[in-house]
Each structure stands twice: as structure tokens, then as C-alpha cells.
Design an enzyme around this catalytic site. Structure first.
Site, PDB file in Angstrom:
ATOM      1  CG  ASP A 275      40.674  -8.388  66.894  1.00  0.00           C
ATOM      2  OD1 ASP A 275      41.605  -8.935  67.527  1.00  0.00           O
ATOM      3  OD2 ASP A 275      40.847  -7.726  65.866  1.00  0.00           O
ATOM      4  CG  ASN A 276      42.520 -13.489  69.053  1.00  0.00           C
ATOM      5  OD1 ASN A 276      42.939 -12.559  68.351  1.00  0.00           O
ATOM      6  ND2 ASN A 276      43.089 -14.678  69.066  1.00  0.00           N
TER       7      ASN A 276
ATOM      8  CG  LEU B  47      39.358  -7.055  56.931  1.00  0.00           C
ATOM      9  CD1 LEU B  47      39.107  -5.639  57.432  1.00  0.00           C
ATOM     10  CD2 LEU B  47      40.000  -7.018  55.551  1.00  0.00           C
TER      11      LEU B  47
ATOM     12  CB  ALA C 118      41.685  -9.196  53.507  1.00  0.00           C
TER      13      ALA C 118
ATOM     14  CE1 TYR D  50      49.717 -12.426  56.519  1.00  0.00           C
ATOM     15  CE2 TYR D  50      50.992 -12.062  54.522  1.00  0.00           C
ATOM     16  CZ  TYR D  50      49.946 -11.711  55.357  1.00  0.00           C
ATOM     17  OH  TYR D  50      49.127 -10.665  55.021  1.00  0.00           O
TER      18      TYR D  50
END
Length: 310
Positions: free
Chosen positions: A31-32, A71, A112, A143
Site C-alpha cells: 500500500d502507498n 484490492l 476486485a 473509475y
């Protein structure tokens, strides 16, 4: 078994990691923290089965994995409409990078996706064979179109490289570890009500959603990963479809308050109704959401009360 969870500090990712660690699994989180939070995973830092890689999923990387749970993606409309190019790149480039890892390791990968791929379809409830109706030129497109393209890319990898693929289309999900400021309707309504500020409703509030509690979604994700089903499956709760206005009143009643409602302009291309058909998930996975909206909201309210009092 080594599990790679991308976007592991996010709402769904952190709940999934908690479940995997509780089952004795090894987890690598990437994760960032662009939308995820360290507070969501801080309780795992002392666990020898957990490791964190702080980095951008858009950058190619190489890891040994047994399973991949992809995800990593912005999910808040407020965020991705403010950062559209970054959002599209994160979804497409990030998906390609994890597909490469899956190809190299021959490891199962779960992608996902989102109910946003269905767009403004009038066919309800939405079934997996619905090809959708998405406007590629609106503010939401960064998106929804990126999610559609990530599915296309995933199935090209399946056809070309025979990767071990699963794809889920997630419908509106809520519960602990949601970001209080992410702008999504349940977190927004609860936090506004606790803070005794007016709830803001887009349009007249007559648009409907079917909300699924996070514990049910996590159960569904694990069942999908443990299956051999290669094609998209809807995960969501079709049993309690509510208007946004009704949701606001349910939350007000639960918090025993009568704060005012304010109405603003509808979001561009906002979906008027969203309700999943989960026939395939029930049949293939023997999966069914069990948490009522009332029970799920109570647990979510308790979480936000603690967070806002810190």
C-alpha cells in the site's frame, strides 16, 4: 501459504488481512497510503506472519506468492473525481503488474472489480451477463471504465497465459475501517450525525442502494478464492434495497437525533438504482450475506464513535 494483498491498508483489504492472519496465513501487504491508512493495519505490525511493503502498485515488482488478492484502487467518488488520471493509472497499471506476478508464480489471483462496470443499465437486479452502459466521457469514467478495462486485461491474460483467475464485482460495502472522510454515503451520514452536522444528500435522495456488511463480503472473497470459478461473480446484498433518503432516516433513528437534511445537486452520471443478482454466488459458492442492515449499521456506528473520539 503466502498471501499478497494489494491495497491492504484500505477498508476491504485490512478486514481481509485480519481474517487471513486469524487463520494462521502469511500476509504481505502492499500500500502507498494514498487512500488507505496505517491505523487500519497497525494492530498487525507485531505479528510475525505480517509484512508491509510501502509502495505504489503502478511500479513493477517481483515477489514470491501463493495467492494474490488485488484490492488496490481508489473507491471514493470524491477522491477519484479529484484525481482521475491517477485513478485510471492505478487501476490499469496496478492490475497489469499483479497479473504478471500471478503469471510468474502460477498463483491464483482474485481481481476486485466493481458494480460500476454495469453503469446506467436499466436491467435490475444486475446480473453478471449484463454488459453495462457506461459513459466514457463523464467524471466517473476514470473509475468505471478503468475497472472495465482491468477485467478485459485480466481475461486477456487468462486466454493468453492461462492464469488462475477469479473476478468479483463488489457492490456497496460498509463496516469498520471505512475512512470517515472518504465521502461515501454510509460513512458520511454516520460521521455527520455523530458530529451533529447536517447530512448532505445528492439530488432528492430517491436513488437506491443495496448495502452489504464487510464481514459478509470477506466471507464471499474467501469462497471465491477457494473456488475454481474463472468468470465474474457479483458480491453484494440484494435483500434490503433502500433509498438514500430512507438510509439517512434509519441512521438518524439509530443515533436518536434529528439533525437536518440538506439537498444538493446530483452527481454527474450517478446511478439511480443498484441492486445485485447473486444467484451465481449462491449456487457456485453457497454464499449468502447474513448481516441485516440494522445490525451492520450498529457495528459501524460503534466503530466510528470510537474513531471520532480518539
Amino acid at each position: 501459504m503466502i498471501n499478497l494483498v494489494t491495497g491492504g491498508a484500505g477498508f476491504i483489504g485490512s478486514n481481509l488481512i485480519n481474517k487471513l492472519l486469524s487463520s494462521g496465513e502469511i500476509v504481505i501487504c502492499i500500500d502507498n497510503f494514498s487512500t488507505g491508512h496505517k491505523r487500519n493495519i497497525s494492530e498487525f505490525f507485531g505479528n510475525s506472519n505480517f509484512s508491509l511493503i510501502e509502495g505504489n502498485i503502478c511500479n513493477p515488482f517481483n515477489l514470491k506468492t501463493d495467492r494474490i488478492w488485488h484490492l488496490a484502487s481508489p473507491a471514493s467518488p470524491d477522491y477519484y473525481q479529484e484525481n482521475p488520471i491517477e485513478t485510471a493509472k492505478t487501476i490499469f497499471n496496478g492490475t497489469q503488474n499483479v497479473l504478471e506476478i500471478a503469471k510468474k508464480n502460477k498463483s491464483p489471483i482474485l481481481i476486485a472489480s466493481s458494480s460500476e462496470v454495469y453503469g446506467r443499465t436499466k436491467n435490475l437486479p444486475q446480473t453478471e451477463n449484463n454488459i453495462g452502459l457506461v459513459n466514457p466521457l463523464c467524471k466517473r469514467s476514470c473509475y468505471s471504465e478503468a475497472k472495465r478495462l482491468s477485467e478485459t486485461l485480466s481475461y486477456d491474460y487468462l486466454r493468453k497465459f492461462n492464469i488462475d483467475l477469479r473476478v468479483v464485482r463488489l457492490f456497496n460495502t460498509y463496516g469498520p475501517n471505512m475512512d470517515p472522510l472518504d465521502g461515501r454515503v454510509i460513512s458520511n451520514f454516520i460521521c455527520k450525525t455523530i458530529s451533529k452536522k447536517s447530512m448532505q444528500i445528492n439530488g432528492e435522495g430517491l436513488q437506491t442502494r443495496s448495502f452489504c456488511f464487510i464481514d459478509d463480503i470477506i466471507d464471499g472473497l474467501i469462497k471465491v478464492m477457494d473456488s475454481n470459478h474463472k468468470y465474474p461473480l457479483n458480491l453484494g446484498n440484494p435483500y434490503e434495497e433502500h433509498t438514500i433518503l430512507a438510509l439517512a432516516n434509519i441512521i438518524k433513528l439509530k443515533l436518536n437525533t434529528d439533525i437536518p437534511l440538506t439537498f444538493k445537486k446530483s452527481r454527474e452520471e450517478e446511478i439511480f438504482r443498484r441492486k445485485p443478482d447473486i444467484t451465481k454466488a449462491r449456487k457456485i459458492l453457497n454464499w449468502n450475506p447474513n448481516t441485516t442492515l440494522s445490525d451492520g449499521l450498529s457495528k459501524t456506528i460503534d466503530y466510528f464513535k470510537k474513531e471520532l473520539n480518539k
